[in-house]
Design an enzyme around this catalytic site. Structure first.
Site, PDB file in Angstrom:
ATOM      1  N   LYS A  43       0.816  -1.200   0.000  1.00 51.37           N
ATOM      2  CA  LYS A  43       0.000   0.000   0.000  1.00 51.37           C
ATOM      3  C   LYS A  43       0.853   1.255   0.000  1.00 51.37           C
ATOM      4  O   LYS A  43       0.409   2.336  -0.358  1.00 51.37           O
ATOM      5  CB  LYS A  43      -0.882   0.043   1.260  1.00 51.37           C
ATOM      6  CG  LYS A  43      -1.775  -1.140   1.450  1.00 51.37           C
ATOM      7  CD  LYS A  43      -2.476  -1.015   2.827  1.00 51.37           C
ATOM      8  CE  LYS A  43      -3.162  -2.294   3.188  1.00 51.37           C
ATOM      9  NZ  LYS A  43      -3.601  -2.264   4.619  1.00 51.37           N
ATOM     10  N   GLY A  44       2.107   1.119   0.408  1.00 52.43           N
ATOM     11  CA  GLY A  44       2.947   2.287   0.680  1.00 52.43           C
ATOM     12  C   GLY A  44       3.155   3.251  -0.479  1.00 52.43           C
ATOM     13  O   GLY A  44       3.432   4.423  -0.265  1.00 52.43           O
ATOM     14  N   GLU A  99       7.799   2.019  -6.287  1.00 50.24           N
ATOM     15  CA  GLU A  99       7.932   1.626  -4.873  1.00 50.24           C
ATOM     16  C   GLU A  99       8.056   2.862  -3.980  1.00 50.24           C
ATOM     17  O   GLU A  99       8.610   3.878  -4.394  1.00 50.24           O
ATOM     18  CB  GLU A  99       9.205   0.775  -4.696  1.00 50.24           C
ATOM     19  CG  GLU A  99       8.944  -0.690  -4.429  1.00 50.24           C
ATOM     20  CD  GLU A  99       8.273  -1.004  -3.109  1.00 50.24           C
ATOM     21  OE1 GLU A  99       7.429  -0.215  -2.627  1.00 50.24           O
ATOM     22  OE2 GLU A  99       8.575  -2.068  -2.546  1.00 50.24           O
ATOM     23  N   ASP A 100       7.552   2.734  -2.781  1.00 51.31           N
ATOM     24  CA  ASP A 100       7.685   3.836  -1.830  1.00 51.31           C
ATOM     25  C   ASP A 100       9.114   3.949  -1.314  1.00 51.31           C
ATOM     26  O   ASP A 100       9.730   4.998  -1.351  1.00 51.31           O
ATOM     27  CB  ASP A 100       6.702   3.661  -0.650  1.00 51.31           C
ATOM     28  CG  ASP A 100       6.759   2.267  -0.010  1.00 51.31           C
ATOM     29  OD1 ASP A 100       7.509   1.388  -0.490  1.00 51.31           O
ATOM     30  OD2 ASP A 100       6.029   2.047   0.978  1.00 51.31           O
ATOM     31  N   ASP A 103      14.497  -0.550   1.382  1.00 50.07           N
ATOM     32  CA  ASP A 103      15.196  -0.649   2.660  1.00 50.07           C
ATOM     33  C   ASP A 103      16.243  -1.764   2.505  1.00 50.07           C
ATOM     34  O   ASP A 103      17.350  -1.510   2.054  1.00 50.07           O
ATOM     35  CB  ASP A 103      14.132  -0.946   3.728  1.00 50.07           C
ATOM     36  CG  ASP A 103      14.656  -0.940   5.152  1.00 50.07           C
ATOM     37  OD1 ASP A 103      15.691  -0.333   5.405  1.00 50.07           O
ATOM     38  OD2 ASP A 103      14.009  -1.556   6.021  1.00 50.07           O
ATOM     39  N   LYS A 131      17.315   3.614   1.286  1.00 46.50           N
ATOM     40  CA  LYS A 131      18.222   3.605   2.448  1.00 46.50           C
ATOM     41  C   LYS A 131      19.435   2.744   2.096  1.00 46.50           C
ATOM     42  O   LYS A 131      19.414   1.527   2.321  1.00 46.50           O
ATOM     43  CB  LYS A 131      17.529   2.966   3.652  1.00 46.50           C
ATOM     44  CG  LYS A 131      16.337   3.730   4.205  1.00 46.50           C
ATOM     45  CD  LYS A 131      15.771   2.952   5.396  1.00 46.50           C
ATOM     46  CE  LYS A 131      14.476   3.518   5.894  1.00 46.50           C
ATOM     47  NZ  LYS A 131      13.838   2.634   6.904  1.00 46.50           N
ATOM     48  N   PHE A 153      13.522   5.029  10.471  1.00 43.78           N
ATOM     49  CA  PHE A 153      12.175   4.598  10.102  1.00 43.78           C
ATOM     50  C   PHE A 153      11.324   5.838   9.834  1.00 43.78           C
ATOM     51  O   PHE A 153      11.184   6.698  10.695  1.00 43.78           O
ATOM     52  CB  PHE A 153      11.553   3.734  11.194  1.00 43.78           C
ATOM     53  CG  PHE A 153      10.327   3.047  10.707  1.00 43.78           C
ATOM     54  CD1 PHE A 153      10.424   1.891   9.953  1.00 43.78           C
ATOM     55  CD2 PHE A 153       9.071   3.570  10.967  1.00 43.78           C
ATOM     56  CE1 PHE A 153       9.283   1.265   9.457  1.00 43.78           C
ATOM     57  CE2 PHE A 153       7.928   2.954  10.483  1.00 43.78           C
ATOM     58  CZ  PHE A 153       8.042   1.795   9.733  1.00 43.78           C
ATOM     59  N   VAL A 154      10.782   5.930   8.628  1.00 46.33           N
ATOM     60  CA  VAL A 154      10.027   7.122   8.245  1.00 46.33           C
ATOM     61  C   VAL A 154       8.561   6.781   7.972  1.00 46.33           C
ATOM     62  O   VAL A 154       8.236   5.630   7.668  1.00 46.33           O
ATOM     63  CB  VAL A 154      10.654   7.818   7.011  1.00 46.33           C
ATOM     64  CG1 VAL A 154      11.988   8.449   7.359  1.00 46.33           C
ATOM     65  CG2 VAL A 154      10.816   6.844   5.843  1.00 46.33           C
ATOM     66  N   ASP A 160       3.637   3.774   6.287  1.00 50.21           N
ATOM     67  CA  ASP A 160       2.929   3.586   7.554  1.00 50.21           C
ATOM     68  C   ASP A 160       3.857   3.161   8.684  1.00 50.21           C
ATOM     69  O   ASP A 160       4.953   2.651   8.457  1.00 50.21           O
ATOM     70  CB  ASP A 160       1.868   2.500   7.397  1.00 50.21           C
ATOM     71  CG  ASP A 160       2.496   1.105   7.237  1.00 50.21           C
ATOM     72  OD1 ASP A 160       3.327   0.935   6.329  1.00 50.21           O
ATOM     73  OD2 ASP A 160       2.170   0.204   8.032  1.00 50.21           O
ATOM     74  N   ARG A 166      -0.236   6.969   7.091  1.00 46.86           N
ATOM     75  CA  ARG A 166      -0.025   7.001   5.640  1.00 46.86           C
ATOM     76  C   ARG A 166      -0.486   8.325   5.035  1.00 46.86           C
ATOM     77  O   ARG A 166      -0.005   8.741   3.994  1.00 46.86           O
ATOM     78  CB  ARG A 166      -0.817   5.880   4.955  1.00 46.86           C
ATOM     79  CG  ARG A 166      -0.340   4.482   5.285  1.00 46.86           C
ATOM     80  CD  ARG A 166      -1.026   3.489   4.339  1.00 46.86           C
ATOM     81  NE  ARG A 166      -0.866   2.118   4.783  1.00 46.86           N
ATOM     82  CZ  ARG A 166       0.198   1.355   4.543  1.00 46.86           C
ATOM     83  NH1 ARG A 166       1.218   1.845   3.868  1.00 46.86           N
ATOM     84  NH2 ARG A 166       0.244   0.107   4.968  1.00 46.86           N
TER      85      ARG A 166
END
Ligand code: IMP
Ligand code: MG
Length: 176
Positions: A43-44, A99-100, A103, A131, A153-154, A160, A166
């Site tokens: 969902k990101g 993609e959001d 990581d 990242k 962590f953002v 989310d 979100r």
């Protein structure tokens, strides 16, 4: 329910807007008026996806792929599963995966392998955030990167924390 204060602004709404336009301009320059299939990774990526799309000039087919990799944890489990599949075949299509955040990169690597099996003509990848310090996936190529960020962590702008936050219009950091 954990309690947390209002996230601190890390990337502001105007900065996101400028950078998303720059990424779209690159994509416009590379693809011209060739049709693309843009795949939103749920969902990101929803907010980044829709903002990016509105700056693209070519015909765009929208597809949605539901991927779940985190559960409610804030660190990668390495476990990736398809929770919602594509609607249309990708054979012969020019695909851009939206993609959001990358990581460990395990999710995007999995997605690329999965999409390659569907025989598109080409696959490129766009990630709003990257990242580099957290990267584990060897040889992962991200064609369009919005911002490289440290290993924080953002949240917000689609991202989310345990399904919350979100809808924030900026990228924030939670101070717990
Ligand atoms: P990866 O497989 O470790 O690259 O994780 C990718 C997915 O984890 C992203 O698509 C996000 O959904 C989630 N994720 C990774 N880092 C963050 C973060 O800082 N905030 C929110 N979600 C994150
Ligand atoms: Mg996610």
């Amino acid at each position: 329910m954990p309690s947390y204060s209002e996230p601190k602004v890390y990337i502001s709404e105007p900065d996101l807007k400028v950078r998303v336009r720059e990424l779209a301009a690159k994509i416009n320059a590379e693809y011209g008026m060739q049709e693309i299939t843009a795949i939103c990774i749920l969902k990101g990526s929803i907010v980044f996806f829709t903002d990016l799309l509105r700056n693209l000039k070519m015909p765009v087919v929208c597809e949605f792929l539901g991927m779940s990799s985190y559960g409610n944890h804030t660190t990668s489990t390495g476990e990736v599963k398809v929770t919602l599949d594509l609607n249309e075949p990708l054979i012969g299509k020019h695909v851009i995966v939206i993609e959001d955040i990358v990581d460990t990169g395990l999710t995007l690597s999995y997605i690329i392998d999965y999409l390659k099996m569907k025989k598109p003509s080409s696959i490129k990848t766009a990630a709003l955030l990257f990242k580099p310090e957290a990267l584990k996936a060897q040889g992962l190529k991200i064609d369009y990167i919005g911002f490289e960020i440290p290993n924080h962590f953002v949240v917000g702008y689609g991202l989310d924390y345990a399904e919350k936050m979100r809808a924030l219009p900026y990228i924030g950091i939670i101070e717990q």
